[in-house]
Design a protein around this motif. Structure first.
Motif, mmCIF file in Angstrom:
data_model
loop_
_atom_site.group_PDB
_atom_site.id
_atom_site.type_symbol
_atom_site.label_atom_id
_atom_site.label_comp_id
_atom_site.label_asym_id
_atom_site.label_seq_id
_atom_site.Cartn_x
_atom_site.Cartn_y
_atom_site.Cartn_z
ATOM 1 N N LEU A 148 0.844 -1.203 0.000
ATOM 2 C CA LEU A 148 0.000 0.000 0.000
ATOM 3 C C LEU A 148 0.874 1.246 0.000
ATOM 4 C CD1 LEU A 148 -2.586 -1.009 2.774
ATOM 5 C CD2 LEU A 148 -3.050 -0.843 0.319
ATOM 6 N N GLN A 169 -1.397 5.363 3.381
ATOM 7 C CA GLN A 169 -2.532 4.441 3.565
ATOM 8 C C GLN A 169 -2.144 3.320 4.527
ATOM 9 O OE1 GLN A 169 -3.894 3.028 -0.287
ATOM 10 N NE2 GLN A 169 -3.912 5.097 -1.117
ATOM 11 N N LYS A 170 -0.948 2.829 4.337
ATOM 12 C CA LYS A 170 -0.464 1.740 5.203
ATOM 13 C C LYS A 170 -0.425 2.196 6.664
ATOM 14 C CE LYS A 170 4.018 0.046 6.150
ATOM 15 N NZ LYS A 170 5.360 -0.263 5.697
ATOM 16 N N ARG A 181 -7.935 7.969 3.486
ATOM 17 C CA ARG A 181 -6.769 7.082 3.349
ATOM 18 C C ARG A 181 -7.128 5.658 3.773
ATOM 19 N NH1 ARG A 181 -2.045 11.039 5.881
ATOM 20 N NH2 ARG A 181 -1.757 12.305 4.019
ATOM 21 N N TYR A 226 -9.244 3.981 1.016
ATOM 22 C CA TYR A 226 -8.423 3.509 -0.103
ATOM 23 C C TYR A 226 -7.554 2.322 0.312
ATOM 24 C CZ TYR A 226 -9.901 7.145 -3.274
ATOM 25 O OH TYR A 226 -10.666 7.923 -4.092
ATOM 26 N N ALA A 227 -7.075 2.362 1.539
ATOM 27 C CA ALA A 227 -6.247 1.236 2.021
ATOM 28 C C ALA A 227 -7.056 -0.058 1.975
ATOM 29 C CB ALA A 227 -5.762 1.514 3.444
#
Lengths: 201, 183
Positions: free
Chosen positions: A140, A144-145, A175, A178-179
């Motif tokens: 990712l 995001q991670k 975020r 999306y992650a």
């Protein structure tokens, strides 16, 4: 009834009660270490960072370096220190991604097979599942991670994460969205590949 | 806030208005599909076993915490309330004694010709039944007020004076009350 974090902090600072401090560390060790492991992907490094985090925490609690204002958010305060330690480390290493992933727990594949009970099978399956997911998380985007690790591993709220990252709560939520979506896509793609591999063999 | 962002909060039990979002989910199939996908991913993440540091690392951290904290005998005692109470006991006893003496002195002067006597007089005339005890009761209760262990001559003398003055004024007050209450 379990004492709160703040009660344990007070017992340690006001009465030098080291057992209270141990209780605090043991209560949150999985969260802090889980986050650090997710960030650095190396158990030995995560252990070092865990220790380094608490060196900073202890100094700050005694007012030697920074300070802790006892505002009832001990964990999010510790997480900000852990995050800085992880960022310092990754800056030194100059790599946010592509860290070797085969040193997870320092055990070889054969070590994991020494017990063949159903419980061991279950553990092995979960460990493999974890490793498989961790590989995807590693792919990712860094921001995001990090939101995903902070929310999943440390249980901080999105508001606390937004404060920690100095972004708006909508940015933190975006975020995370999306992650999760990207992770889902990677998992589906991986499943399809595995399925194709099974058919081929 | 956008419904898709609220969905993320809902997944992690942070959404405040859950019923409104549940309605939106039932109305919007796309939103519901996204919820199902995100929830499945979250379940997979939740199922991962927790990871914890080596026990030796935790021991080292606790050792560091012990070293950093000053030994408990070096730090000032943490204000135990009972210690303060013990220290204040003699002062409190002395203060109570002074109060008794002061009250006795003031009442003795006031009943005869001081302002307290003037203040008490209207009460006697209205006949309010607030000071009903007999002289004997008053005397005995006042005698009980003297602590058994305190045989100071001065205190006994003052108490006797108070008794005498009260005995002298009480019948008048009682008498006027009786007269007022009779039909």
């Amino acid at each position: 009834m379990q004492p709160t974090d703040e009660e344990l902090v007070s017992a340690y600072l006001d009465e030098s009660d080291e057992q209270a401090f141990r209780q605090l560390v043991e209560r949150h060790q999985d969260r802090i270490f889980g986050y650090l492991m997710g960030m650095v992907k190396d158990r030995a490094v995560a252990n070092d960072l865990f220790q380094e985090t608490f060196e900073r925490v202890i100094k700050a609690m005694h007012g030697e370096r920074g300070s802790y204002d006892r505002q009832g958010q001990w964990l999010s305060w510790v997480m900000s220190i852990a995050r800085n330690a992880a960022i310092d480390h990754t800056r030194k290493q100059k790599k946010w991604t592509d860290v070797p992933q085969d040193e997870d727990d320092g055990r070889s594949f054969w070590d994991t097979l020494e017990d063949d009970s159903p419980y061991a099978d279950e553990q092995l399956h979960r460990a493999e599942q974890r490793e498989w997911l961790d590989e995807h998380i590693e792919q990712l985007a860094p921001e995001q991670k990090e939101v995903l690790l902070l929310r999943q591993e440390t249980d901080l709220t999105f508001r606390e994460i937004a404060e920690l990252q100095d972004v708006s709560i909508n940015t933190a939520l975006g975020r995370m969205r999306y992650a999760l979506k990207n992770l889902r896509k990677m998992m589906e793609a991986s499943d399809e590949t595995a399925l194709v591999g099974t058919i081929d063999t | 806030m956008d419904d898709r962002l609220r969905l993320i909060r809902y997944l992690y039990d942070e959404e405040v208005d859950e019923s409104a979002l549940a309605r939106r989910l039932s109305d919007d199939p796309d939103l519901y599909r996204e919820y199902e996908e995100l929830a499945a991913t979250k379940r997979a993440l939740d199922d991962r076993p927790a990871r914890r540091p080596d026990a030796a690392v935790v021991d080292q951290v606790v050792d560091q915490a012990r070293t950093a904290a000053p030994p408990s005998e070096d730090r000032p005692a943490r204000a135990p309330s009972h210690a303060w109470a013990r220290r204040l006991q003699p002062a409190g006893a002395a203060l109570a004694l002074l109060l008794v003496i002061g009250l006795g002195w003031w009442q003795g002067d006031g009943t005869s010709d001081g302002p307290a006597a003037d203040a008490a007089a209207p009460g006697a005339l209205d006949g309010a039944p607030r000071q009903a005890p007999t002289t004997a009761q008053t005397r005995s209760s006042d005698a009980d007020a003297i602590p058994a262990w305190d045989d100071g001559e001065e205190l006994i003398r003052i108490q006797r004076r108070i008794d005498r003055l009260q005995a002298r004024s009480a019948p008048d007050r009682w008498g006027s009350l009786q007269r007022v209450s009779r039909p």
